[in-house]
Design a protein around this motif. Structure first.
Motif, PDB file in Angstrom:
ATOM      1  N   ILE A 117     -84.691  75.033 -36.012  1.00 52.71           N
ATOM      2  CA  ILE A 117     -83.916  74.122 -36.842  1.00 52.71           C
ATOM      3  C   ILE A 117     -82.619  74.819 -37.214  1.00 52.71           C
ATOM      4  N   ASP A 118     -81.526  74.247 -36.767  1.00 56.87           N
ATOM      5  CA  ASP A 118     -80.203  74.818 -36.996  1.00 56.87           C
ATOM      6  C   ASP A 118     -79.388  73.783 -37.760  1.00 56.87           C
ATOM      7  N   GLY A 119     -79.373  73.901 -39.077  1.00 53.11           N
ATOM      8  CA  GLY A 119     -78.694  72.885 -39.879  1.00 53.11           C
ATOM      9  C   GLY A 119     -79.465  71.581 -39.798  1.00 53.11           C
ATOM     10  N   GLU A 146     -84.026  75.320 -18.421  1.00 54.95           N
ATOM     11  CA  GLU A 146     -83.642  73.955 -18.793  1.00 54.95           C
ATOM     12  C   GLU A 146     -83.378  73.859 -20.297  1.00 54.95           C
ATOM     13  N   PHE A 147     -84.213  74.501 -21.111  1.00 51.10           N
ATOM     14  CA  PHE A 147     -84.036  74.503 -22.562  1.00 51.10           C
ATOM     15  C   PHE A 147     -82.702  75.138 -22.941  1.00 51.10           C
ATOM     16  N   LEU A 148     -82.369  76.275 -22.334  1.00 49.93           N
ATOM     17  CA  LEU A 148     -81.125  76.972 -22.645  1.00 49.93           C
ATOM     18  C   LEU A 148     -79.906  76.162 -22.211  1.00 49.93           C
ATOM     19  N   MET A 149     -79.993  75.502 -21.050  1.00 49.33           N
ATOM     20  CA  MET A 149     -78.872  74.665 -20.605  1.00 49.33           C
ATOM     21  C   MET A 149     -78.683  73.463 -21.526  1.00 49.33           C
ATOM     22  N   ALA A 150     -79.787  72.846 -21.958  1.00 50.65           N
ATOM     23  CA  ALA A 150     -79.710  71.680 -22.844  1.00 50.65           C
ATOM     24  C   ALA A 150     -79.236  72.056 -24.242  1.00 50.65           C
ATOM     25  N   ASN A 151     -79.348  73.326 -24.585  1.00 51.47           N
ATOM     26  CA  ASN A 151     -78.967  73.800 -25.920  1.00 51.47           C
ATOM     27  C   ASN A 151     -77.928  74.911 -25.825  1.00 51.47           C
ATOM     28  N   SER A 152     -76.957  74.715 -24.964  1.00 47.44           N
ATOM     29  CA  SER A 152     -75.957  75.757 -24.710  1.00 47.44           C
ATOM     30  C   SER A 152     -75.062  76.035 -25.918  1.00 47.44           C
ATOM     31  N   ASP A 153     -75.151  75.197 -26.950  1.00 45.44           N
ATOM     32  CA  ASP A 153     -74.352  75.423 -28.148  1.00 45.44           C
ATOM     33  C   ASP A 153     -74.991  76.427 -29.110  1.00 45.44           C
ATOM     34  N   MET A 154     -76.201  76.893 -28.815  1.00 43.34           N
ATOM     35  CA  MET A 154     -76.832  77.899 -29.671  1.00 43.34           C
ATOM     36  C   MET A 154     -76.089  79.222 -29.538  1.00 43.34           C
TER      37      MET A 154
END
Length: 124
Positions: free
Chosen positions: A10-12, A43-51
């Motif tokens: 959970i990020d914000g 796939e998780f890292l690509m879908a959440n590349s803004d982390m």
């Protein structure tokens, strides 16, 4: 032993969810390691590349992994704050999405029932 569970970060206001199999690794001092060789992790890292990713170094100042510092996350339905989630390209012998280490277990009371393939957890 391994468990199938969700890792929630959970990020914000944004919640990121990763479902997978995770080894219980009593030799791993970390909270959780994700294995970059896993297609699900990629796939998780690509879908959440803004982390925000940080580099993790060994004592020789060599990059050994990347890491996310999760202000809030849930694993096996337990809440954790300010946890380091490491992502490694090493540890190729594992076939799961990651491994759960001792930092997770130090905050819980864990009972392994190997006969019934059960893991019982209670937050300390």
């Amino acid at each position: 032993p391994a468990v199938r569970t969700d890792l929630k970060i959970i990020d914000g206001v944004k919640e990121r969810r990763l479902n997978g199999n995770f080894n219980i690794d009593l030799g791993n001092a970390s909270f959780i390691f994700l294995f970059n060789k896993s297609k699900r992790i990629q796939e998780f890292l690509m879908a959440n590349s803004d982390m925000k990713m940080q580099k993790a170094y060994n004592k020789k100042k060599e990059v050994v992994a990347e890491a996310i510092v999760a202000k809030e996350c849930q694993l096996l339905n337990l809440q954790f704050d300010n946890s380091v989630i490491a992502i490694t390209k090493q540890l190729n012998r594992f076939t799961t999405e990651g491994c759960i280490g001792l930092k997770f277990l130090e905050k819980t009371v864990a009972v392994f029932d190997f006969d019934k393939s059960r893991l019982y957890l209670k937050r300390n």
